[in-house]
Design a protein around this motif. Structure first.
Motif, short mmCIF file in Angstrom:
data_model
loop_
_atom_site.label_atom_id
_atom_site.label_comp_id
_atom_site.label_asym_id
_atom_site.label_seq_id
_atom_site.Cartn_x
_atom_site.Cartn_y
_atom_site.Cartn_z
N LEU A 37 0.83 -1.20 0.00
CA LEU A 37 0.00 0.00 0.00
C LEU A 37 0.87 1.25 0.00
CD1 LEU A 37 -2.66 1.54 0.25
CD2 LEU A 37 -2.55 1.16 2.73
N PHE A 38 1.91 1.25 0.84
CA PHE A 38 2.82 2.39 0.88
C PHE A 38 3.48 2.62 -0.47
CE2 PHE A 38 7.39 3.37 1.19
CZ PHE A 38 7.30 4.71 1.52
N GLY A 39 3.99 1.55 -1.08
CA GLY A 39 4.62 1.67 -2.38
C GLY A 39 3.67 2.20 -3.44
N PHE A 40 2.41 1.74 -3.36
CA PHE A 40 1.41 2.19 -4.33
C PHE A 40 1.08 3.67 -4.14
CE2 PHE A 40 -3.08 2.57 -5.76
CZ PHE A 40 -2.86 2.30 -7.12
N LEU A 41 0.99 4.12 -2.89
CA LEU A 41 0.68 5.53 -2.63
C LEU A 41 1.81 6.44 -3.12
CD1 LEU A 41 -0.90 5.28 0.95
CD2 LEU A 41 -2.07 5.67 -1.23
N ILE A 42 3.05 6.05 -2.86
CA ILE A 42 4.19 6.82 -3.39
C ILE A 42 4.16 6.77 -4.91
CG2 ILE A 42 6.71 6.96 -3.54
CD1 ILE A 42 5.55 7.84 -0.87
N GLY A 43 3.81 5.61 -5.45
CA GLY A 43 3.70 5.46 -6.90
C GLY A 43 2.62 6.36 -7.48
N CYS A 44 1.54 6.55 -6.75
CA CYS A 44 0.47 7.43 -7.24
C CYS A 44 0.94 8.88 -7.34
CB CYS A 44 -0.75 7.34 -6.32
SG CYS A 44 -1.69 5.81 -6.49
N ALA A 143 2.72 3.80 -11.19
CA ALA A 143 2.39 3.52 -9.78
C ALA A 143 2.70 2.07 -9.43
CB ALA A 143 0.91 3.82 -9.52
N VAL A 144 2.38 1.15 -10.33
CA VAL A 144 2.62 -0.27 -10.09
C VAL A 144 4.12 -0.56 -10.02
CG1 VAL A 144 2.48 -2.56 -11.15
CG2 VAL A 144 0.45 -1.11 -11.04
N THR A 145 4.90 0.05 -10.91
CA THR A 145 6.34 -0.19 -10.92
C THR A 145 6.98 0.24 -9.60
OG1 THR A 145 6.44 0.11 -13.32
CG2 THR A 145 8.50 0.32 -12.12
N THR A 146 6.57 1.39 -9.09
CA THR A 146 7.07 1.85 -7.79
C THR A 146 6.64 0.89 -6.69
OG1 THR A 146 7.00 4.16 -8.51
CG2 THR A 146 7.06 3.75 -6.14
N MET A 147 5.41 0.40 -6.77
CA MET A 147 4.89 -0.54 -5.79
C MET A 147 5.66 -1.85 -5.79
SD MET A 147 1.06 -2.22 -5.67
CE MET A 147 1.42 -3.27 -7.10
N VAL A 148 6.02 -2.34 -6.98
CA VAL A 148 6.70 -3.63 -7.11
C VAL A 148 8.03 -3.64 -6.38
CG1 VAL A 148 7.90 -5.11 -8.79
CG2 VAL A 148 5.56 -4.37 -9.23
N ALA A 149 8.69 -2.48 -6.29
CA ALA A 149 9.95 -2.41 -5.56
C ALA A 149 9.77 -2.82 -4.11
CB ALA A 149 10.54 -1.01 -5.65
N LYS A 150 8.63 -2.45 -3.53
CA LYS A 150 8.37 -2.77 -2.12
C LYS A 150 7.80 -4.18 -1.96
CE LYS A 150 9.77 1.17 -0.63
NZ LYS A 150 10.36 1.57 -1.94
N THR A 151 6.83 -4.51 -2.80
CA THR A 151 6.19 -5.81 -2.64
C THR A 151 7.14 -6.95 -3.02
OG1 THR A 151 4.16 -7.03 -3.11
CG2 THR A 151 5.20 -5.95 -4.97
N GLY A 152 8.11 -6.66 -3.92
CA GLY A 152 9.11 -7.67 -4.25
C GLY A 152 10.01 -7.98 -3.07
N MET A 153 10.37 -6.94 -2.33
CA MET A 153 11.19 -7.13 -1.14
C MET A 153 10.47 -7.98 -0.10
SD MET A 153 12.62 -3.25 -0.67
CE MET A 153 12.83 -3.53 1.08
N VAL A 154 9.18 -7.77 0.04
CA VAL A 154 8.39 -8.49 1.05
C VAL A 154 8.46 -10.00 0.81
CG1 VAL A 154 6.05 -8.87 1.93
CG2 VAL A 154 6.84 -6.56 1.47
N LEU A 155 8.61 -10.40 -0.44
CA LEU A 155 8.70 -11.83 -0.76
C LEU A 155 9.89 -12.49 -0.07
CD1 LEU A 155 7.98 -11.57 -4.58
CD2 LEU A 155 6.51 -12.71 -2.92
#
Length: 252
Positions: A37-44, A143-155
């Protein structure tokens, strides 16, 4: 949730938020489900900038400006990790020496090449994909590309082993509850599916696959993760996502 988002903003960006979060270390582990969510908001925020730039410049140039804005907002947080990881892993040294190289604030040849290759690929992949995506999808892609940086780390956080001898940044992410990781991934899948459809979902599946491969490689090479190797996958995940997406949008 609000305090978690504030904490992540203070940690991962250069956006000034004058609010003190008590017991920040403990809250970090309890905030993993909000990473996406944080990554997506920054991405927005970056997506809005990208859209405004498309009103003035061609999409390909607006895409380049998006990456510049991302660097300014985040302060190149994960880029530093990517460069340090490249310098360390490609040094052909012992494990202890590799970790020392990663801690060195100076950038080496492999780190410079990693950053050059990173920007060449992500900028090029976006330009390749842009003719096959509608404008609103390109805006969403930022927005998705910025989000992927965070959600990829979570994996990487699932049963993650910390390789540092002292308690560095990487130690913050050990012992994360699996349900927090699952929530972060579910949010990412929903957002990607709504904006980019099947092509985006397949691209993200490849990010998951590559995270598994990367996880095994780092564990075998270093005996576990450091803050740099975690952050590096944020950028590597973006590369994988955009490369696969650029290849798929022409045929799906």
């Amino acid at each position: 949730m609000i305090k978690s988002l504030i904490l992540l903003t203070q940690f991962f960006t250069r956006i000034p938020v004058p609010y003190e979060i008590k017991d920040a270390t403990s809250r970090f582990k309890k905030s993993i489900q909000y990473f996406t969510l944080f990554g997506f908001l920054i991405g927005c925020i970056e997506a809005l900038f990208f859209w405004l730039m498309t009103l003035i410049f061609p999409i390909w140039f607006a895409w380049i400006l998006y990456w510049i804005s991302d660097g300014l907002i985040t302060g190149g947080f994960h880029l530093d990790s990517l460069a340090d990881t490249a310098d360390g892993l490609y040094s052909s040294r012992t494990v202890d020496r590799i970790k020392e190289i990663m801690k060195d604030s100076r950038i080496g040849t492999m780190g410079s090449l990693a950053l050059t290759y990173f920007y060449a690929i992500v900028m090029g992949a976006g330009v390749v994909a842009s003719p096959y995506l509608k404008l609103w999808q390109m805006v969403g892609l930022t927005a998705v590309t910025t989000m992927v940086a965070k959600t990829g780390m979570v994996l990487l956080f699932y049963k993650m082993v910390y390789a540092g001898k002292t308690k560095g940044l990487g130690a913050l992410w050990t012992g994360v509850s699996p349900w927090r990781i699952a929530v972060a991934q579910l949010f990412a899948i929903i957002v990607i599916g709504l904006i980019l459809g099947i092509s985006g979902l397949i691209a993200y599946v490849m990010v998951i696959v590559c995270a598994w491969i990367y996880r095994h490689y780092i564990n075998r090479k270093l005996g576990g993760f450091t803050g740099d190797t975690i952050g590096a996958y944020g950028e590597l995940g973006q590369i994988v996502f955009l490369l696969v997406l650029a290849a798929l949008v022409k045929v799906i």
